[in-house]
Design an enzyme around this catalytic site. Structure first.
Site, PDB file in Angstrom:
ATOM      1  N   ARG A   1       0.803  -1.234   0.000  1.00 16.28           N
ATOM      2  CA  ARG A   1       0.000   0.000   0.000  1.00 16.28           C
ATOM      3  C   ARG A   1       0.840   1.290   0.000  1.00 16.28           C
ATOM      4  O   ARG A   1       0.339   2.354   0.325  1.00 16.28           O
ATOM      5  CB  ARG A   1      -0.976   0.031   1.176  1.00 16.28           C
ATOM      6  CG  ARG A   1      -1.982  -1.083   1.141  1.00 16.28           C
ATOM      7  CD  ARG A   1      -3.300  -0.642   1.755  1.00 16.28           C
ATOM      8  NE  ARG A   1      -4.316  -1.612   1.473  1.00 16.28           N
ATOM      9  CZ  ARG A   1      -4.584  -2.664   2.238  1.00 16.28           C
ATOM     10  NH1 ARG A   1      -3.920  -2.852   3.365  1.00 16.28           N
ATOM     11  NH2 ARG A   1      -5.527  -3.500   1.900  1.00 16.28           N
TER      12      ARG A   1
ATOM     13  N   LYS B   1       7.049  23.013 -15.218  1.00 17.86           N
ATOM     14  CA  LYS B   1       6.183  21.879 -14.866  1.00 17.86           C
ATOM     15  C   LYS B   1       5.827  21.916 -13.378  1.00 17.86           C
ATOM     16  O   LYS B   1       4.686  21.635 -12.998  1.00 17.86           O
ATOM     17  CB  LYS B   1       6.868  20.552 -15.233  1.00 17.86           C
ATOM     18  CG  LYS B   1       5.951  19.373 -14.983  1.00 17.86           C
ATOM     19  CD  LYS B   1       6.328  18.136 -15.730  1.00 17.86           C
ATOM     20  CE  LYS B   1       5.338  17.025 -15.422  1.00 17.86           C
ATOM     21  NZ  LYS B   1       5.642  15.779 -16.081  1.00 17.86           N
TER      22      LYS B   1
ATOM     23  N   ASN C   1      -0.146  18.036 -22.027  1.00 20.13           N
ATOM     24  CA  ASN C   1      -0.415  17.035 -23.071  1.00 20.13           C
ATOM     25  C   ASN C   1      -0.432  17.638 -24.477  1.00 20.13           C
ATOM     26  O   ASN C   1      -0.904  16.995 -25.415  1.00 20.13           O
ATOM     27  CB  ASN C   1      -1.760  16.339 -22.798  1.00 20.13           C
ATOM     28  CG  ASN C   1      -1.732  15.575 -21.492  1.00 20.13           C
ATOM     29  OD1 ASN C   1      -0.770  14.881 -21.205  1.00 20.13           O
ATOM     30  ND2 ASN C   1      -2.766  15.732 -20.684  1.00 20.13           N
TER      31      ASN C   1
ATOM     32  N   GLU D   1      -4.465  16.570 -12.451  1.00 19.31           N
ATOM     33  CA  GLU D   1      -4.885  16.851 -13.827  1.00 19.31           C
ATOM     34  C   GLU D   1      -6.394  17.028 -13.987  1.00 19.31           C
ATOM     35  O   GLU D   1      -7.012  16.453 -14.878  1.00 19.31           O
ATOM     36  CB  GLU D   1      -4.376  15.741 -14.765  1.00 19.31           C
ATOM     37  CG  GLU D   1      -4.319  16.225 -16.209  1.00 19.31           C
ATOM     38  CD  GLU D   1      -3.586  15.256 -17.139  1.00 19.31           C
ATOM     39  OE1 GLU D   1      -2.403  15.002 -16.945  1.00 19.31           O
ATOM     40  OE2 GLU D   1      -4.244  14.774 -18.074  1.00 19.31           O
TER      41      GLU D   1
ATOM     42  N   ARG E   1      -3.214  21.206 -15.682  1.00 21.46           N
ATOM     43  CA  ARG E   1      -2.143  20.243 -15.995  1.00 21.46           C
ATOM     44  C   ARG E   1      -2.317  19.632 -17.386  1.00 21.46           C
ATOM     45  O   ARG E   1      -1.363  19.145 -17.979  1.00 21.46           O
ATOM     46  CB  ARG E   1      -2.075  19.147 -14.919  1.00 21.46           C
ATOM     47  CG  ARG E   1      -0.919  18.196 -15.151  1.00 21.46           C
ATOM     48  CD  ARG E   1      -0.601  17.285 -14.000  1.00 21.46           C
ATOM     49  NE  ARG E   1       0.523  16.423 -14.336  1.00 21.46           N
ATOM     50  CZ  ARG E   1       1.237  15.714 -13.480  1.00 21.46           C
ATOM     51  NH1 ARG E   1       0.931  15.766 -12.198  1.00 21.46           N
ATOM     52  NH2 ARG E   1       2.239  14.958 -13.878  1.00 21.46           N
TER      53      ARG E   1
ATOM     54  N   GLU F   1      10.054  16.946 -26.325  1.00 21.80           N
ATOM     55  CA  GLU F   1       9.307  17.317 -25.110  1.00 21.80           C
ATOM     56  C   GLU F   1       9.781  18.668 -24.577  1.00 21.80           C
ATOM     57  O   GLU F   1       9.008  19.423 -23.983  1.00 21.80           O
ATOM     58  CB  GLU F   1       9.445  16.239 -24.024  1.00 21.80           C
ATOM     59  CG  GLU F   1       8.666  14.961 -24.301  1.00 21.80           C
ATOM     60  CD  GLU F   1       7.151  15.048 -24.020  1.00 21.80           C
ATOM     61  OE1 GLU F   1       6.648  16.088 -23.559  1.00 21.80           O
ATOM     62  OE2 GLU F   1       6.459  14.041 -24.293  1.00 21.80           O
TER      63      GLU F   1
ATOM     64  N   HIS G   1      -0.072  15.609 -27.703  1.00 22.24           N
ATOM     65  CA  HIS G   1      -0.163  14.192 -27.349  1.00 22.24           C
ATOM     66  C   HIS G   1      -1.415  13.498 -27.876  1.00 22.24           C
ATOM     67  O   HIS G   1      -1.433  12.270 -27.971  1.00 22.24           O
ATOM     68  CB  HIS G   1      -0.064  14.006 -25.833  1.00 22.24           C
ATOM     69  CG  HIS G   1       1.348  14.154 -25.313  1.00 22.24           C
ATOM     70  ND1 HIS G   1       2.071  15.327 -25.441  1.00 22.24           N
ATOM     71  CD2 HIS G   1       2.181  13.280 -24.692  1.00 22.24           C
ATOM     72  CE1 HIS G   1       3.267  15.170 -24.913  1.00 22.24           C
ATOM     73  NE2 HIS G   1       3.363  13.941 -24.444  1.00 22.24           N
TER      74      HIS G   1
ATOM     75  N   HIS H   1      -0.040  10.361 -29.513  1.00 24.85           N
ATOM     76  CA  HIS H   1      -0.227   8.980 -29.068  1.00 24.85           C
ATOM     77  C   HIS H   1      -0.739   8.100 -30.211  1.00 24.85           C
ATOM     78  O   HIS H   1      -0.322   6.950 -30.351  1.00 24.85           O
ATOM     79  CB  HIS H   1      -1.205   8.915 -27.881  1.00 24.85           C
ATOM     80  CG  HIS H   1      -0.531   9.203 -26.577  1.00 24.85           C
ATOM     81  ND1 HIS H   1      -1.214   9.643 -25.470  1.00 24.85           N
ATOM     82  CD2 HIS H   1       0.764   9.118 -26.190  1.00 24.85           C
ATOM     83  CE1 HIS H   1      -0.359   9.805 -24.474  1.00 24.85           C
ATOM     84  NE2 HIS H   1       0.843   9.503 -24.885  1.00 24.85           N
TER      85      HIS H   1
ATOM     86  N   HIS I   1       8.425   8.046 -28.758  1.00 18.38           N
ATOM     87  CA  HIS I   1       7.435   8.972 -28.203  1.00 18.38           C
ATOM     88  C   HIS I   1       7.642  10.426 -28.670  1.00 18.38           C
ATOM     89  O   HIS I   1       6.721  11.066 -29.164  1.00 18.38           O
ATOM     90  CB  HIS I   1       7.477   8.881 -26.672  1.00 18.38           C
ATOM     91  CG  HIS I   1       6.501   9.764 -25.987  1.00 18.38           C
ATOM     92  ND1 HIS I   1       5.144   9.534 -26.005  1.00 18.38           N
ATOM     93  CD2 HIS I   1       6.671  10.909 -25.281  1.00 18.38           C
ATOM     94  CE1 HIS I   1       4.526  10.479 -25.329  1.00 18.38           C
ATOM     95  NE2 HIS I   1       5.433  11.337 -24.876  1.00 18.38           N
TER      96      HIS I   1
HETATM   97  N1  GLY Z   1       3.647  14.240 -19.073  1.00 18.83           N
HETATM   98  C1  GLY Z   1       2.548  15.028 -18.743  1.00 18.83           C
HETATM   99  C2  GLY Z   1       2.334  15.183 -17.286  1.00 18.83           C
HETATM  100  O1  GLY Z   1       3.184  14.829 -16.489  1.00 18.83           O
HETATM  101  O2  GLY Z   1       1.303  15.651 -16.886  1.00 18.83           O
END
Ligand code: GLY
Length: 344
Positions: free
Chosen positions: A108, A214, A232, A224, A228, A172, A235, A239, A249
Site C-alpha cells: 500500500r 512543470k 499534453n 490533472e 495540468r 518534449e 499528445h 499517441h 514517443h
Molecule cells: N507528461 C505530462 C504530465 O506529467 O502531466
C-alpha cells in the site's frame, strides 16, 4: 546545481537539476533500499551503483505492464522487504513509471526517489508524480499519482543516450517551451550546435527551465483536473501516431505538435508568423512529421484517451509562443480537422 521543489497538498518533491548522480547516497534513508533499473543502465553505470539489491527490467516500453509489477513484487517479498523499504529508480521514463507505480502499491505504498537518466524523463516524465503501466497497447491506463521524494537530473548522463532517445527528449523540451516558457524556444533557436553537442551547462539550464514550469503547473493541479492538461500538448495525435507508426514517443509528439499548431492556426488562436516559427524550429531539429495514420484509425485510437469524456475531448491549443489553452471539442471535429490536414 538547481533545486526545484514541487509542492502538492500532501507531498514535497525536490528536483535536483545538474547534480551528479553519485550524490544520491546523501539522500537515501538509513535502512533497506532496493534499486530498480534496466539492463542498459546497469551495464553503463552498475559498477558505481550504491551497494543495494538491484532489480533489472528489460529496456523498453514492453516492461510497462502488470506482469512486470507482479514479478518485482515477488522478488521484493523474496528479499524480505517490508513497508520501510525505499525504492530507488535509476533510468528513463519507463523505469521511473514502473518503479513509481511499484512504490505506490507495494504494501500500500513505500518511499521512493529517482535518478532520471534520459532527456525525456528529465524534462517531463520523471517529475510531477505520474506513474503507471500500459494495458496491451493502451498507454498508462493503470497508474497512480505519486510524487518521488527526490529526482536527480544529472545532465552528464545524457552523453551516453542514443541519438534517437536524445532527439525524442528534445521534442518534449520544445513542447514545454511552446506551452509555457518562450525562453526555451529562444535558446533552442539560437544554440543548435551546443544543444546537439549536448553541452552540459546549457542542458542543465534548459532542463531546469522545463522542470520549473512543470513544477508550477503540478503545484496548481497535481491530479490533472484542469491546467495540468496543457502538458499534453501534441499528445492527442502524438499517441495515435506513436501507436500506429511505432515511432519513438518524442518524434510522435513532434508530429502531434505540428498538427495541433496547424489546428491552432485554423482556429485563429495563432497567426501565420507564430505558426511558421514553430514549424521552422521543428525542422531545425530534424522533425519532419509523417502522418500515415488514417483518420479512421485516429478515431479508434483516441477513444481510449484519458482526456476524453463522452464524445468530447480536451484538446490543447496554442495561443502564442509560451501560451496554451485547453478546449473541449467533439471528437468528430478533431477527426474532421485531421482529415482535411492530411489532404493539404
Ligand atoms: N507528461 C505530462 C504530465 O506529467 O502531466
Amino acid at each position: 546545481m538547481q533545486r526545484i521543489i514541487i509542492e502538492t497538498p500532501d507531498s514535497l518533491s525536490a528536483i535536483l537539476v545538474g547534480a551528479r548522480w553519485e550524490a544520491v547516497t546523501k539522500l537515501l534513508p538509513q535502512g533497506d533500499v532496493v534499486i530498480v533499473t534496466d539492463a542498459n543502465l546497469f551495464n553503463l553505470y552498475g559498477n558505481r551503483f550504491p551497494r543495494f539489491p538491484v532489480l533489472k527490467l528489460k529496456p523498453g516500453e514492453d516492461s510497462k505492464k502488470l506482469p512486470v509489477i507482479q514479478k518485482l513484487t515477488t522478488e521484493m517479498l523474496r528479499l524480505g522487504f517490508d513497508r520501510t523499504v525505499f525504492i530507488l529508480a535509476i533510468g528513463g521514463g519507463v523505469v521511473c513509471d514502473v518503479a513509481g507505480f511499484l512504490a505506490s502499491v507495494y504494501m500500500r505504498g513505500v518511499r521512493c526517489g529517482y535518478i532520471s537518466t534520459s532527456l525525456l524523463a528529465q524534462v517531463d516524465a520523471s517529475t510531477g508524480g505520474k506513474t503507471g503501466v500500459n494495458l496491451g497497447r493502451i498507454k498508462n491506463v493503470i497508474g497512480t499519482f505519486r510524487q518521488p521524494e527526490f529526482v536527480i537530473c544529472d545532465t552528464t548522463m545524457l552523453r551516453t543516450l542514443p541519438d534517437t532517445e536524445y532527439m525524442s527528449g528534445l521534442a518534449e523540451l520544445i513542447k514545454t517551451g511552446l506551452i509555457g516558457d518562450r525562453s526555451i524556444i529562444d535558446i533552442l533557436e539560437n544554440n543548435q550546435a551546443a544543444v546537439l553537442g549536448r553541452d552540459r551547462e546549457l542542458l542543465t539550464d534548459l532542463v531546469a527551465r522545463s522542470v520549473r514550469f512543470k513544477a508550477s503547473v503540478v503545484a496548481k493541479d497535481e491530479k490533472e483536473g484542469g491546467i495540468r492538461r496543457i502538458l499534453n500538448f501534441g499528445h492527442t495525435f502524438g499517441h495515435a501516431i506513436e501507436l500506429h507508426q511505432s515511432v519513438p514517443h518524442g518524434f510522435a509528439v513532434a508530429a502531434g505538435m505540428e498538427i495541433a499548431a496547424r489546428f491552432s492556426l485554423e482556429k485563429k488562436y495563432i497567426g501565420v508568423k507564430v505558426y511558421d516559427r514553430i514549424i521552422r524550429l521543428l525542422r531545425q531539429y530534424g522533425f519532419h512529421g509523417e502522418f500515415k495514420v488514417t483518420p479512421r484509425r485516429v478515431r479508434e485510437l483516441i477513444s481510449h484517451d484519458k482526456k476524453k469524456s463522452g464524445d468530447m475531448i480536451s484538446f490543447v491549443f496554442l495561443k502564442g509562443i509560451g501560451k496554451a489553452e485547453v478546449k473541449k471539442l467533439p471528437v468528430d471535429e478533431i477527426v474532421g480537422f485531421y482529415s482535411n490536414f492530411r489532404d493539404l
